[in-house]
Structure formats: C-alpha cells, structure tokens
Design a protein around this motif. Sequence first.
Motif, PDB file in Angstrom:
ATOM      1  N   LEU A  10       0.837  -1.200   0.000  1.00 16.40           N
ATOM      2  CA  LEU A  10       0.000   0.000   0.000  1.00 16.40           C
ATOM      3  C   LEU A  10       0.875   1.254   0.000  1.00 16.40           C
ATOM      4  N   ILE A  11       1.880   1.264   0.829  1.00 18.31           N
ATOM      5  CA  ILE A  11       2.775   2.419   0.899  1.00 18.31           C
ATOM      6  C   ILE A  11       3.477   2.616  -0.443  1.00 18.31           C
ATOM      7  N   THR A  12       3.959   1.524  -1.029  1.00 22.91           N
ATOM      8  CA  THR A  12       4.640   1.596  -2.324  1.00 22.91           C
ATOM      9  C   THR A  12       3.704   2.113  -3.407  1.00 22.91           C
ATOM     10  N   ALA A  13       2.467   1.608  -3.427  1.00 13.61           N
ATOM     11  CA  ALA A  13       1.498   2.040  -4.440  1.00 13.61           C
ATOM     12  C   ALA A  13       1.143   3.507  -4.267  1.00 13.61           C
ATOM     13  N   MET A  14       1.006   3.946  -3.022  1.00 12.87           N
ATOM     14  CA  MET A  14       0.679   5.354  -2.763  1.00 12.87           C
ATOM     15  C   MET A  14       1.820   6.262  -3.205  1.00 12.87           C
ATOM     16  N   LYS A  15       3.059   5.884  -2.868  1.00 13.47           N
ATOM     17  CA  LYS A  15       4.217   6.691  -3.256  1.00 13.47           C
ATOM     18  C   LYS A  15       4.392   6.709  -4.768  1.00 13.47           C
ATOM     19  N   GLY A  16       4.059   5.579  -5.417  1.00  6.51           N
ATOM     20  CA  GLY A  16       4.212   5.490  -6.865  1.00  6.51           C
ATOM     21  C   GLY A  16       3.049   6.103  -7.634  1.00  6.51           C
ATOM     22  N   GLY A  17       2.009   6.516  -6.933  1.00  6.76           N
ATOM     23  CA  GLY A  17       0.865   7.127  -7.606  1.00  6.76           C
ATOM     24  C   GLY A  17      -0.013   6.140  -8.343  1.00  6.76           C
ATOM     25  N   ASP A  18       0.040   4.875  -7.970  1.00 12.59           N
ATOM     26  CA  ASP A  18      -0.761   3.825  -8.614  1.00 12.59           C
ATOM     27  C   ASP A  18      -2.137   3.790  -7.943  1.00 12.59           C
ATOM     28  N   LYS A  19      -3.077   4.563  -8.496  1.00  9.90           N
ATOM     29  CA  LYS A  19      -4.396   4.704  -7.877  1.00  9.90           C
ATOM     30  C   LYS A  19      -5.192   3.394  -7.879  1.00  9.90           C
ATOM     31  N   ALA A  20      -5.080   2.619  -8.949  1.00 14.85           N
ATOM     32  CA  ALA A  20      -5.839   1.368  -9.037  1.00 14.85           C
ATOM     33  C   ALA A  20      -5.385   0.381  -7.955  1.00 14.85           C
ATOM     34  N   SER A  21      -4.077   0.197  -7.828  1.00 14.64           N
ATOM     35  CA  SER A  21      -3.556  -0.717  -6.805  1.00 14.64           C
ATOM     36  C   SER A  21      -3.851  -0.203  -5.405  1.00 14.64           C
ATOM     37  N   THR A  22      -3.717   1.090  -5.203  1.00 14.19           N
ATOM     38  CA  THR A  22      -3.984   1.684  -3.889  1.00 14.19           C
ATOM     39  C   THR A  22      -5.424   1.405  -3.466  1.00 14.19           C
ATOM     40  N   GLY A  23      -6.361   1.615  -4.376  1.00 13.93           N
ATOM     41  CA  GLY A  23      -7.769   1.368  -4.067  1.00 13.93           C
ATOM     42  C   GLY A  23      -8.045  -0.081  -3.739  1.00 13.93           C
ATOM     43  N   THR A  24      -7.474  -0.979  -4.533  1.00 17.14           N
ATOM     44  CA  THR A  24      -7.692  -2.413  -4.305  1.00 17.14           C
ATOM     45  C   THR A  24      -7.071  -2.860  -2.995  1.00 17.14           C
ATOM     46  N   ILE A  25      -5.875  -2.384  -2.691  1.00 18.82           N
ATOM     47  CA  ILE A  25      -5.214  -2.769  -1.447  1.00 18.82           C
ATOM     48  C   ILE A  25      -5.992  -2.238  -0.243  1.00 18.82           C
ATOM     49  N   ARG A  26      -6.566  -1.069  -0.383  1.00 21.11           N
ATOM     50  CA  ARG A  26      -7.401  -0.554   0.709  1.00 21.11           C
ATOM     51  C   ARG A  26      -8.640  -1.427   0.895  1.00 21.11           C
ATOM     52  N   LEU A  27      -9.201  -1.923  -0.204  1.00 18.58           N
ATOM     53  CA  LEU A  27     -10.331  -2.859  -0.108  1.00 18.58           C
ATOM     54  C   LEU A  27      -9.911  -4.134   0.623  1.00 18.58           C
ATOM     55  N   ILE A  28      -8.707  -4.616   0.322  1.00 25.95           N
ATOM     56  CA  ILE A  28      -8.189  -5.810   0.988  1.00 25.95           C
ATOM     57  C   ILE A  28      -8.075  -5.556   2.484  1.00 25.95           C
ATOM     58  N   GLN A  29      -7.473  -4.425   2.847  1.00 19.90           N
ATOM     59  CA  GLN A  29      -7.306  -4.116   4.270  1.00 19.90           C
ATOM     60  C   GLN A  29      -8.656  -3.996   4.975  1.00 19.90           C
ATOM     61  N   SER A  30      -9.622  -3.424   4.312  1.00 24.72           N
ATOM     62  CA  SER A  30     -10.955  -3.280   4.881  1.00 24.72           C
ATOM     63  C   SER A  30     -11.598  -4.652   5.109  1.00 24.72           C
ATOM     64  N   ALA A  31     -11.473  -5.537   4.126  1.00 30.80           N
ATOM     65  CA  ALA A  31     -12.043  -6.879   4.257  1.00 30.80           C
ATOM     66  C   ALA A  31     -11.365  -7.649   5.392  1.00 30.80           C
ATOM     67  N   ILE A  32     -10.059  -7.487   5.526  1.00 33.48           N
ATOM     68  CA  ILE A  32      -9.325  -8.165   6.609  1.00 33.48           C
ATOM     69  C   ILE A  32      -9.773  -7.605   7.960  1.00 33.48           C
ATOM     70  N   LYS A  33      -9.948  -6.294   8.032  1.00 34.65           N
ATOM     71  CA  LYS A  33     -10.389  -5.679   9.287  1.00 34.65           C
ATOM     72  C   LYS A  33     -11.786  -6.178   9.669  1.00 34.65           C
ATOM     73  N   ASN A  34     -12.672  -6.280   8.676  1.00 31.11           N
ATOM     74  CA  ASN A  34     -14.011  -6.826   8.941  1.00 31.11           C
ATOM     75  C   ASN A  34     -13.933  -8.258   9.450  1.00 31.11           C
ATOM     76  N   ARG A  35     -13.045  -9.050   8.862  1.00 33.45           N
ATOM     77  CA  ARG A  35     -12.876 -10.446   9.290  1.00 33.45           C
ATOM     78  C   ARG A  35     -12.303 -10.502  10.701  1.00 33.45           C
ATOM     79  N   ASP A  36     -11.416  -9.579  11.045  1.00 34.07           N
ATOM     80  CA  ASP A  36     -10.872  -9.511  12.405  1.00 34.07           C
ATOM     81  C   ASP A  36     -11.989  -9.239  13.411  1.00 34.07           C
ATOM     82  N   ILE A  37     -12.889  -8.334  13.042  1.00 37.23           N
ATOM     83  CA  ILE A  37     -14.006  -8.004  13.931  1.00 37.23           C
ATOM     84  C   ILE A  37     -14.913  -9.223  14.104  1.00 37.23           C
ATOM     85  N   GLU A  38     -15.196  -9.933  13.015  1.00 34.60           N
ATOM     86  CA  GLU A  38     -16.006 -11.149  13.098  1.00 34.60           C
ATOM     87  C   GLU A  38     -15.328 -12.206  13.955  1.00 34.60           C
ATOM     88  N   ALA A  39     -14.010 -12.279  13.871  1.00 35.25           N
ATOM     89  CA  ALA A  39     -13.257 -13.313  14.593  1.00 35.25           C
ATOM     90  C   ALA A  39     -13.274 -13.081  16.098  1.00 35.25           C
TER      91      ALA A  39
END
Length: 150
Positions: A10-39
Amino acid sequence: MIRDDIKTALITAMKGGDKASTGTIRLIQSAIKNRDIEARTGASPDDDDVLVVEVLQKMVKQRRESIEMFEKGDRQELADAEAAEVVVIERFLPRQMDAAETAAAVEAIKAELGATGMKDMGRVMAELKARHAMTLDMSKASGAVKAALG
C-alpha cells in the motif's frame, strides 16, 4: 506475514501514484479488518496468515463471479476493472496448487484415510482443507475429490 506485505505494498502504491492498486489494497485491508471483527466473537484460525488467505480467496472468488456476470451483461469495462482487482489481490496469495498437485494430494489423503466412495467425501475434504487450505482453491478441490472417489 502476508498482512505486513499488504501494508508495504500500500505504501509503495501510494508513493508510486498507482491509484488502481492503492484502491484495491485498501479494499483488501478493509475486508481483513471486517474479518478480524467477526473473529472476535467466533472461532478464528490460530495462524494469522490462514485468516488473511481466506479473506483474499473469498475476494478473488467474488470478483470472478462478478466478471462472469458483467461479461454476460455485455459490460466489458466493468469486467476489466474487476479483472484488474483480481491481479492485485492474487499478488498476496501463496502459489496455488495446480491440477496435478491437487490430484496427488487427494490420492495421498484418500489412501491414508482408506476412503473408498462418495460417503467418505466429507472426511477427505476436511483433511484436505486442514493440510492445504492456503495453497488450494477448495471449490476446485471438491471436483478433484469427486473424481477420485466417484
């Protein structure tokens, strides 16, 4: 840990200006956080990487289903966007077993458990998941188990 790889990417994508990867990685982090809450309330895997891989596999499966629906609906631009997300998500998944490796694993477990027919499918699937959950797409594995036992 896969979680650390995701943060670094995520940090690399943000620094590189890769908006598509940044958005997808944020979706991944959000899904993992939701799973942590469920767990917190239910049973969670002992290994954190197992939890993260389950989330990533689910995300890939959802996007593949969406791609299929978009292509049937003649919405290729949406299918392409989903396919781009799949590529980003799959970067974090461990290498998946191919068909030959899956068949070999199924045969080994079948022999070990003494499985002879379809009535043993549940036991074989459970053992397969216990041993190879991170490197095996369980939806594809069920077909291999049916073929081996049928």
